[in-house]
Design a protein around this motif. Structure first.
Motif, PDB file in Angstrom:
ATOM      1  N   ASP A   7      77.278  10.455  25.344  1.00 32.72           N
ATOM      2  CA  ASP A   7      76.077   9.804  24.815  1.00 32.72           C
ATOM      3  C   ASP A   7      76.427   8.746  23.773  1.00 32.72           C
ATOM      4  OD1 ASP A   7      74.288  11.073  26.430  1.00 32.72           O
ATOM      5  OD2 ASP A   7      73.692  12.595  24.970  1.00 32.72           O
ATOM      6  N   ARG A   8      77.438   9.031  22.956  1.00 38.61           N
ATOM      7  CA  ARG A   8      77.818   8.030  21.954  1.00 38.61           C
ATOM      8  C   ARG A   8      78.355   6.769  22.633  1.00 38.61           C
ATOM      9  NH1 ARG A   8      82.392   7.939  17.102  1.00 38.61           N
ATOM     10  NH2 ARG A   8      82.076   5.727  16.646  1.00 38.61           N
ATOM     11  N   LYS A  64      75.457   4.766  23.890  1.00 38.48           N
ATOM     12  CA  LYS A  64      74.716   4.108  22.815  1.00 38.48           C
ATOM     13  C   LYS A  64      75.486   2.900  22.270  1.00 38.48           C
ATOM     14  CE  LYS A  64      72.239   8.265  21.285  1.00 38.48           C
ATOM     15  NZ  LYS A  64      72.148   9.292  20.222  1.00 38.48           N
ATOM     16  N   TYR A  82      75.161   0.121  24.883  1.00 38.01           N
ATOM     17  CA  TYR A  82      73.807  -0.440  24.836  1.00 38.01           C
ATOM     18  C   TYR A  82      73.637  -1.320  23.593  1.00 38.01           C
ATOM     19  CZ  TYR A  82      71.956   2.572  28.596  1.00 38.01           C
ATOM     20  OH  TYR A  82      71.694   3.171  29.801  1.00 38.01           O
ATOM     21  N   PHE A 120      66.408   9.366  26.188  1.00 34.12           N
ATOM     22  CA  PHE A 120      66.600   8.770  24.872  1.00 34.12           C
ATOM     23  C   PHE A 120      65.282   8.771  24.105  1.00 34.12           C
ATOM     24  CE2 PHE A 120      70.660   5.940  25.008  1.00 34.12           C
ATOM     25  CZ  PHE A 120      71.397   7.042  25.415  1.00 34.12           C
ATOM     26  N   ASP A 147      67.018   7.964  19.077  1.00 38.36           N
ATOM     27  CA  ASP A 147      68.200   7.453  19.768  1.00 38.36           C
ATOM     28  C   ASP A 147      68.177   5.925  19.824  1.00 38.36           C
ATOM     29  OD1 ASP A 147      69.281   9.990  20.359  1.00 38.36           O
ATOM     30  OD2 ASP A 147      67.959  10.183  22.108  1.00 38.36           O
ATOM     31  N   ILE A 197      70.639   2.921  18.225  1.00 42.29           N
ATOM     32  CA  ILE A 197      71.184   1.777  18.961  1.00 42.29           C
ATOM     33  C   ILE A 197      70.924   0.478  18.195  1.00 42.29           C
ATOM     34  CG2 ILE A 197      70.903   0.373  21.051  1.00 42.29           C
ATOM     35  CD1 ILE A 197      70.388   2.996  22.572  1.00 42.29           C
TER      36      ILE A 197
END
Length: 316
Positions: free
Chosen positions: A180-181, A184, A187, A295, A299, A303
């Motif tokens: 997930d990191r 992010k 993104y 997300f 979240d 970002i």
């Protein structure tokens, strides 16, 4: 008659070219024979003859240098080329990396980046290059190649890579690198590119998303290429423009982008200086890279912070 005459001509030519050696050898041989077969030479004569031989050889050496200046120049040029080849790649350690990247940003109108998620790119390269282009009112071309956040397999592989090597230094840091990191961070780089594109009309920026994980970072400007790793304590590389390796990597980076997915950033709608969550959701929808439904607003807020307020990873 022709063959013997030709051999005689070659022999005479050889003697003339090497007369110094022939004279020295004749003197040495004569003195040596007389010394062996007859007790007719005094020590002074032998010493004088020795000096005569050495003098003949020294004169021959000088004559040879005068005779072949082109060969000497060629040898010097070869040595110079060898020294230049040794300096084709320079090593960078510690703070030298940040210094090299700073120098690379000076007087450049292009920047090519290939790496994992582009943290340093967001934190330093984009804002400083855009700011310089604004002051100079100049054209700026930036091409970015990062891991595809929409490819979970690639993001998992990159997270595993970061965990593996970060864990050798700091297990707490390794634990922070999750799939997930990675998503992010990637993104955030896309969002940063869209935001800076709005700020500078002369900015030509492209983002390419790769499903192949890069273990190195490439930062290429008009003056040099800097190749770094995630571990700043390791040796990194600097390649100056004008060296063959610089041109090779220009082609290599181009081919990598050709095999990646390019986003059409022209489709991105305008957003505010500090984009809202809804603006960011809409932006990713329009560039055809929708954010995961899982997300949350929190979240997306993360970002936004990573995109516009990233920390310089080389600052200690």
């Amino acid at each position: 008659m022709t063959a013997p005459a030709g051999r005689l001509e070659r022999a005479v030519t050889w003697v003339m070219r090497n007369v110094d050696v022939v004279v020295a050898a004749a003197i040495a041989l004569t003195i040596g024979l007389l010394d062996i077969f007859g007790d007719v030479l005094t020590g002074d004569v032998v010493s004088g003859a020795t000096l005569l031989v050495l003098g003949a050889l020294a004169i021959g050496s000088i004559v040879e240098r005068v005779r072949q200046p082109a060969s000497i120049q060629e040898a010097l040029a070869g040595t110079r080329r060898a020294l230049e080849d040794q300096a084709m790649v320079s090593s960078l350690i510690g703070s030298q990396v940040g210094d090299a990247l700073r120098d690379a940003r000076l007087h450049t109108h292009l920047w090519y980046f290939k790496g994992g998620t582009g943290t340093y790119l967001r934190a330093v390269t984009l804002p400083q290059c855009v700011a310089a282009a604004k002051v100079q009112r100049s054209q700026l071309t930036i091409k970015i190649d990062i891991v595809n956040p929409d490819d979970e397999q690639a993001c998992t592989a990159y997270a595993r890579f970061r965990q593996m090597f970060a864990g050798q230094r700091d297990t707490a840091v390794a634990a922070l690198w999750t799939k997930d990191r990675v998503r992010k961070e990637a993104y955030a780089t896309v969002l940063a590119a869209c935001c800076y594109r709005q700020q500078l009309a002369t900015l030509e920026i492209a983002v390419h998303l790769s499903s192949v994980v890069s273990t190195l970072r490439f930062d290429l400007s008009e003056t040099c290429l800097v190749i770094t790793q995630d571990d700043t304590s390791r040796t990194n590389l600097l390649i100056r423009r004008g060296q063959p390796l610089y041109d090779y990597y220009v082609t290599e980076l181009h081919q990598s982008r050709e095999q990646a997915r390019e986003l059409d950033l022209r489709l991105a709608p305008p957003v505010g200086p500090e984009p809202t969550v809804d603006e960011v959701r809409e932006l990713f929808e329009q560039v055809r890279l929708p954010l995961p439904r899982a997300f949350t607003d929190s979240d997306i807020g993360e970002i936004i912070v990573k995109a516009l307020h990233a920390e310089d990873p080389y600052r200690r």
